[in-house]
Design an enzyme around this catalytic site. Structure first.
Site, PDB file in Angstrom:
ATOM      1  CB  THR A  85      30.286  48.214  42.482  1.00  0.00           C
ATOM      2  OG1 THR A  85      29.930  49.505  42.003  1.00  0.00           O
ATOM      3  CG2 THR A  85      30.243  47.232  41.346  1.00  0.00           C
TER       4      THR A  85
ATOM      5  CD  GLU B  93      32.463  49.574  32.031  1.00  0.00           C
ATOM      6  OE1 GLU B  93      32.734  50.715  32.473  1.00  0.00           O
ATOM      7  OE2 GLU B  93      31.359  49.037  32.204  1.00  0.00           O
TER       8      GLU B  93
END
Ligand code: ADP
Length: 306
Positions: free
Chosen positions: A181, A128
């Site tokens: 994002t 991630e």
């Protein structure tokens, strides 16, 4: 064992009131990957289907996690990896998390490394970092543990597995628009009034309690997000209409999946979940926006061997 084929589920992070602290895994949607042991200590991504992603092992989260685990375990082996993406990156359904968590699971099995769920989550979190710059746990933990998870703490990392009523079914609509994002993060307020925080944590308690007791009414009453949804929903076309239509069709609750644009609903039973899918479809079918709708049980086992 020389080769392993794994399924790594898509995941819904946040789950309304559980903003940045909860997630759950879908059982019928996810990545498939094949890992083959080699003798030259190299990690090679040899095939990617279904998405345009880097083959460079330092840039693809699959390569990042695999290399890290081989190094940590002083492995003498290398890996050839094939990836099939069955849902799109950037959907809010944990695409990079599925790849990262599926890799952690697969490498552990193939090389018999005996890492537990928490350690696998830590490896996957490094994927991630490579994908989005932060070590977020909610998607990867849901993908490894299966069912519902609570990220109770980051330091130290503490993942709590929450029981999942077997009748709970998810419906997800993915409007195929791009939300950066960065933008999704920017719109969430950094400070909230205590009054808002109280409402939010009361609902988290209600949701956890409802999941433990299979109390579907309580689950439904608790699925509200007063922190991220009020501002984030503006980035998702027709969010309020989808929420109203899905609720009217019988959904227990409706919210944004991860940072969007996907919208999830939870229902009691497959019949209700399909009615919700129809209702979501009714809102989107004439908008001119491409979309995909998924109806899925909640995955109880997380990443698994196929
Ligand atoms: P979402 O959670 O919204 O589905 P992600 O956070 O998974 O989206 O974002 C995907 C990002 O991670 C993209 O920028 C993509 O290029 C990068 N990435 C790198 N490797 C992978 C991989 N194996 N699978 C998916 N995304 C990957």
């Amino acid at each position: 064992m020389n080769q392993i084929k794994v399924f790594a589920p898509a995941t819904v992070a946040n789950v309304s009131c559980g903003y940045d602290a909860m997630g759950f895994a879908l059982s019928e949607l996810g990545d498939e990957m094949v890992f083959t042991k080699t003798s030259d200590q190299e990690v090679r991504i040899i095939d990617i289907q279904g998405a345009d992603l880097p083959y460079d092992a330092d840039k693809n989260v699959v390569g990042v996690v695999a290399q890290l685990m081989l190094k940590e375990s002083n492995s003498e082996f290398g890996l050839d990896i094939k990836i099939r993406k069955n849902f799109k990156p950037g959907s809010g359904l944990g695409s990079s998390a599925a790849s990262a968590a599926g890799t952690a699971y697969a490498v552990n099995q193939l090389l018999d490394l005996k890492y537990d769920h928490l350690q696998l989550t830590k490896f996957a979190m490094q994927g991630e970092v490579a994908a989005c710059g932060s070590a977020i746990a909610d998607n990867v933990a849901a993908c490894i543990y299966g069912g519902f998870v609570l990220v109770r703490s980051y330091d130290p990392l503490d993942i709590v597995s929450i029981p999942t009523p077997s009748e709970l079914v998810a419906t997800v609509i993915h409007p195929q628009i791009e939300i950066k994002t960065e933008d999704a993060r920017k719109v969430v307020p950094q400070d909230i009034p205590v009054k808002t925080a109280i409402a939010q944590w009361a609902n988290v308690g209600g949701l956890i309690s409802g999941l433990h007791a299979s109390d579907f009414e309580l689950i439904g009453r608790s699925l509200h997000d007063y922190v991220a949804e009020p501002t984030r929903k503006k980035l998702i076309p027709h969010f309020d209409k989808v929420k109203t239509a899905a609720t009217n069709a019988g959904a227990l609750g409706v919210g944004i999946s991860g940072s969007g644009p996907s919208i999830f609903a939870l229902s009691k039973g497959m019949f209700a979940a399909k009615q919700v899918a129809e209702a979501m479809n009714g809102v989107y079918e004439n908008t001119g926006i491409d979309y995909a709708i998924y109806v899925s049980n909640i995955s109880k086992s997380g990443a698994r061997e196929l």
